[in-house]
Motif scaffolding. Structure first.
Motif, PDB file in Angstrom:
ATOM      1  N   LYS A   1       6.888  27.127  -5.858  1.00 23.86           N
ATOM      2  CA  LYS A   1       5.524  26.644  -5.603  1.00 23.86           C
ATOM      3  C   LYS A   1       4.761  27.610  -4.708  1.00 23.86           C
ATOM      4  CE  LYS A   1       3.015  22.449  -4.285  1.00 23.86           C
ATOM      5  NZ  LYS A   1       3.144  21.045  -3.814  1.00 23.86           N
ATOM      6  N   GLU A   2       5.440  28.121  -3.678  1.00 23.09           N
ATOM      7  CA  GLU A   2       4.816  29.084  -2.767  1.00 23.09           C
ATOM      8  C   GLU A   2       4.385  30.358  -3.491  1.00 23.09           C
ATOM      9  OE1 GLU A   2       7.609  29.862   0.321  1.00 23.09           O
ATOM     10  OE2 GLU A   2       7.726  27.760   0.951  1.00 23.09           O
ATOM     11  N   HIS A   3       5.163  30.761  -4.486  1.00 26.82           N
ATOM     12  CA  HIS A   3       4.869  31.992  -5.226  1.00 26.82           C
ATOM     13  C   HIS A   3       4.082  31.733  -6.507  1.00 26.82           C
ATOM     14  CE1 HIS A   3       7.987  33.616  -2.574  1.00 26.82           C
ATOM     15  NE2 HIS A   3       7.581  34.814  -2.917  1.00 26.82           N
ATOM     16  N   ASP A   4       3.590  30.491  -6.675  1.00 24.36           N
ATOM     17  CA  ASP A   4       2.824  30.116  -7.861  1.00 24.36           C
ATOM     18  C   ASP A   4       3.610  30.445  -9.140  1.00 24.36           C
ATOM     19  OD1 ASP A   4       0.680  29.128  -9.364  1.00 24.36           O
ATOM     20  OD2 ASP A   4      -0.273  31.104  -9.484  1.00 24.36           O
ATOM     21  N   MET A   5       4.880  30.057  -9.139  1.00 21.20           N
ATOM     22  CA  MET A   5       5.783  30.384 -10.231  1.00 21.20           C
ATOM     23  C   MET A   5       6.265  29.108 -10.922  1.00 21.20           C
ATOM     24  SD  MET A   5       7.451  32.799 -11.841  1.00 21.20           S
ATOM     25  CE  MET A   5       6.873  34.062 -10.700  1.00 21.20           C
ATOM     26  N   HIS A   6       6.143  29.048 -12.230  1.00 19.17           N
ATOM     27  CA  HIS A   6       6.710  27.906 -12.960  1.00 19.17           C
ATOM     28  C   HIS A   6       8.223  27.907 -12.809  1.00 19.17           C
ATOM     29  CE1 HIS A   6       7.552  25.030 -16.216  1.00 19.17           C
ATOM     30  NE2 HIS A   6       8.610  25.818 -16.420  1.00 19.17           N
ATOM     31  N   CYS A   7       8.790  26.748 -12.510  1.00 23.57           N
ATOM     32  CA  CYS A   7      10.244  26.629 -12.406  1.00 23.57           C
ATOM     33  C   CYS A   7      10.661  25.243 -12.887  1.00 23.57           C
ATOM     34  CB  CYS A   7      10.690  26.840 -10.953  1.00 23.57           C
ATOM     35  SG  CYS A   7      12.486  26.923 -10.739  1.00 23.57           S
ATOM     36  N   HIS A   8      11.747  25.177 -13.649  1.00 24.32           N
ATOM     37  CA  HIS A   8      12.260  23.864 -14.067  1.00 24.32           C
ATOM     38  C   HIS A   8      13.785  23.887 -14.103  1.00 24.32           C
ATOM     39  CE1 HIS A   8      12.041  25.705 -18.248  1.00 24.32           C
ATOM     40  NE2 HIS A   8      13.248  25.151 -18.292  1.00 24.32           N
ATOM     41  N   THR A   9      14.347  22.690 -14.236  1.00 24.49           N
ATOM     42  CA  THR A   9      15.792  22.558 -14.337  1.00 24.49           C
ATOM     43  C   THR A   9      16.110  21.490 -15.375  1.00 24.49           C
ATOM     44  OG1 THR A   9      17.847  22.350 -13.070  1.00 24.49           O
ATOM     45  CG2 THR A   9      16.024  20.893 -12.422  1.00 24.49           C
ATOM     46  N   TYR A  10      17.327  20.947 -15.344  1.00 24.53           N
ATOM     47  CA  TYR A  10      17.786  20.054 -16.408  1.00 24.53           C
ATOM     48  C   TYR A  10      18.689  18.962 -15.840  1.00 24.53           C
ATOM     49  CZ  TYR A  10      16.753  24.440 -18.839  1.00 24.53           C
ATOM     50  OH  TYR A  10      16.154  25.590 -19.277  1.00 24.53           O
ATOM     51  N   ASN A  11      18.580  17.752 -16.411  1.00 28.65           N
ATOM     52  CA  ASN A  11      19.642  16.759 -16.216  1.00 28.65           C
ATOM     53  C   ASN A  11      20.350  16.593 -17.557  1.00 28.65           C
ATOM     54  OD1 ASN A  11      18.023  15.018 -17.745  1.00 28.65           O
ATOM     55  ND2 ASN A  11      17.290  13.873 -15.968  1.00 28.65           N
ATOM     56  N   ASP A  12      21.118  15.541 -17.745  1.00 31.59           N
ATOM     57  CA  ASP A  12      21.912  15.403 -18.973  1.00 31.59           C
ATOM     58  C   ASP A  12      21.068  15.200 -20.224  1.00 31.59           C
ATOM     59  OD1 ASP A  12      24.267  15.725 -17.594  1.00 31.59           O
ATOM     60  OD2 ASP A  12      24.644  13.577 -17.367  1.00 31.59           O
ATOM     61  N   THR A  13      19.828  14.760 -20.052  1.00 29.58           N
ATOM     62  CA  THR A  13      19.023  14.411 -21.226  1.00 29.58           C
ATOM     63  C   THR A  13      17.670  15.110 -21.303  1.00 29.58           C
ATOM     64  OG1 THR A  13      18.114  12.507 -20.011  1.00 29.58           O
ATOM     65  CG2 THR A  13      20.055  12.107 -21.416  1.00 29.58           C
ATOM     66  N   HIS A  14      17.165  15.635 -20.173  1.00 28.30           N
ATOM     67  CA  HIS A  14      15.794  16.133 -20.129  1.00 28.30           C
ATOM     68  C   HIS A  14      15.667  17.475 -19.408  1.00 28.30           C
ATOM     69  CE1 HIS A  14      14.942  11.929 -21.089  1.00 28.30           C
ATOM     70  NE2 HIS A  14      13.687  12.250 -21.342  1.00 28.30           N
ATOM     71  N   ILE A  15      14.617  18.203 -19.757  1.00 24.97           N
ATOM     72  CA  ILE A  15      14.098  19.251 -18.882  1.00 24.97           C
ATOM     73  C   ILE A  15      13.378  18.518 -17.753  1.00 24.97           C
ATOM     74  CG2 ILE A  15      12.449  21.151 -18.662  1.00 24.97           C
ATOM     75  CD1 ILE A  15      12.785  21.541 -21.736  1.00 24.97           C
ATOM     76  N   VAL A  16      13.625  18.920 -16.501  1.00 21.36           N
ATOM     77  CA  VAL A  16      13.015  18.238 -15.357  1.00 21.36           C
ATOM     78  C   VAL A  16      12.184  19.248 -14.569  1.00 21.36           C
ATOM     79  CG1 VAL A  16      13.415  16.820 -13.322  1.00 21.36           C
ATOM     80  CG2 VAL A  16      15.029  16.725 -15.227  1.00 21.36           C
ATOM     81  N   THR A  17      10.923  18.925 -14.320  1.00 17.83           N
ATOM     82  CA  THR A  17      10.036  19.850 -13.624  1.00 17.83           C
ATOM     83  C   THR A  17       8.919  19.117 -12.897  1.00 17.83           C
ATOM     84  OG1 THR A  17       8.654  21.827 -13.908  1.00 17.83           O
ATOM     85  CG2 THR A  17       8.527  20.165 -15.629  1.00 17.83           C
ATOM     86  N   ALA A  18       8.392  19.766 -11.885  1.00 15.46           N
ATOM     87  CA  ALA A  18       7.190  19.278 -11.215  1.00 15.46           C
ATOM     88  C   ALA A  18       5.975  20.018 -11.752  1.00 15.46           C
ATOM     89  CB  ALA A  18       7.303  19.487  -9.706  1.00 15.46           C
TER      90      ALA A  18
END
Length: 272
Positions: free
Chosen positions: A104-121
């Motif tokens: 967020k500080e670097h204005d960079m898209h970032c996401h991760t994963y749980n067992d069923t979904h892509i998870v992101t803010a």
């Protein structure tokens, strides 16, 4: 056939086993069938999550006895025949908010994963680009960690326009988590973030050990930076004609043709 006589062939997907149309040509498919019919093991070794690797496996009609899927750059190894994970690790949960905050500080898209979904803010252009190929359901939330019940297999930072910004983020993140996590590019736009003990190369060694196959009987094919470790780990490392120069440099052989012209077919047949 004794296990010591069997071979494992590890394949990256995009730019390697798959054509630019995201399919497998009939000639290469026939070579894979002959390789596995001979009692050898087929393994997809990809940066994609397991559910995406499964979708490719099933969607292309692959049905080879002795198939395995290594997902998220070696953080997960899944047995198709047994329908279960044989290895799993992940990004420590306490590091997830650290990485998300720095993104967020670097204005960079970032996401991760749980067992069923892509998870992101973060949703927007980068996520839309990513999900052109990756069809995993998306969950957008203000609290990513709350949606994770276990360490996520990897995180990914995407930047489509400003490579310098992405590289600045990588360097800053490396100073904070570089002793625990590997940060490398799987494409010009994707910065992969995953545990040090993972990696495609370690997946090659782990699965060979699990199956009791000598490392000299392993083959690996790839085209991008995140494939280098598996080409180095395997008994025979194969770089695609269309691979990055750094990948070709560490390979034992470079294919005569690219991924759109059956570059792997003769190599697969020769490995039988």
């Amino acid at each position: 056939m004794k296990r010591l006589d069997r071979k494992i062939f590890f394949f990256d997907l995009d730019g390697t086993l798959l054509t630019t149309k995201k399919d497998i040509s009939p000639r290469t498919m026939d070579a894979l069938k002959k390789f596995t019919d001979a009692g050898n093991y087929f393994c997809i070794n990809t940066g994609r999550a397991i559910d995406s690797a499964k979708a490719v496996y099933r969607g292309l009609g692959l049905n080879f006895k002795g198939s395995f899927l290594c997902g998220c750059n070696g953080t997960e190894i899944y047995s198709v025949d047994e329908e279960k994970y044989v290895y799993k690790t992940g990004v420590p949960l306490e590091l997830v908010p650290v990485i998300m905050d720095m993104a967020k500080e670097h204005d960079m898209h970032c996401h991760t994963y749980n067992d069923t979904h892509i998870v992101t803010a973060m949703n927007g252009e980068c996520m839309e680009y990513y999900r052109r190929v990756i069809k995993t359901p998306l969950l957008v939330t203000d609290d990513v960690v709350k949606e994770l019940t276990s360490p996520p297999p990897k995180m990914i930072a995407i930047e489509l326009h400003d490579k310098a910004k992405q590289e600045n983020f990588r360097k800053a993140l490396d100073e904070v988590v570089g002793d625990k996590l590997t940060l490398l590019y799987s494409s010009p736009y994707y910065l992969e973030i995953f545990p040090k003990e993972a990696g495609k190369g370690n997946a090659v060694k782990r699965l060979a050990d699990i199956l009791g196959v000598p490392i000299e009987n392993t083959y690996a094919a790839g085209d991008e930076e995140n494939d280098i470790s598996m080409l180095e780990a395997a008994g025979a490392g194969v770089a695609m004609l269309n691979a990055k120069d750094a990948v070709k440099k560490v390979s034992d052989v470079v294919t005569t043709f690219d991924n759109d012209h059956d570059g792997l077919a003769d190599i697969i047949l020769g490995a039988i």
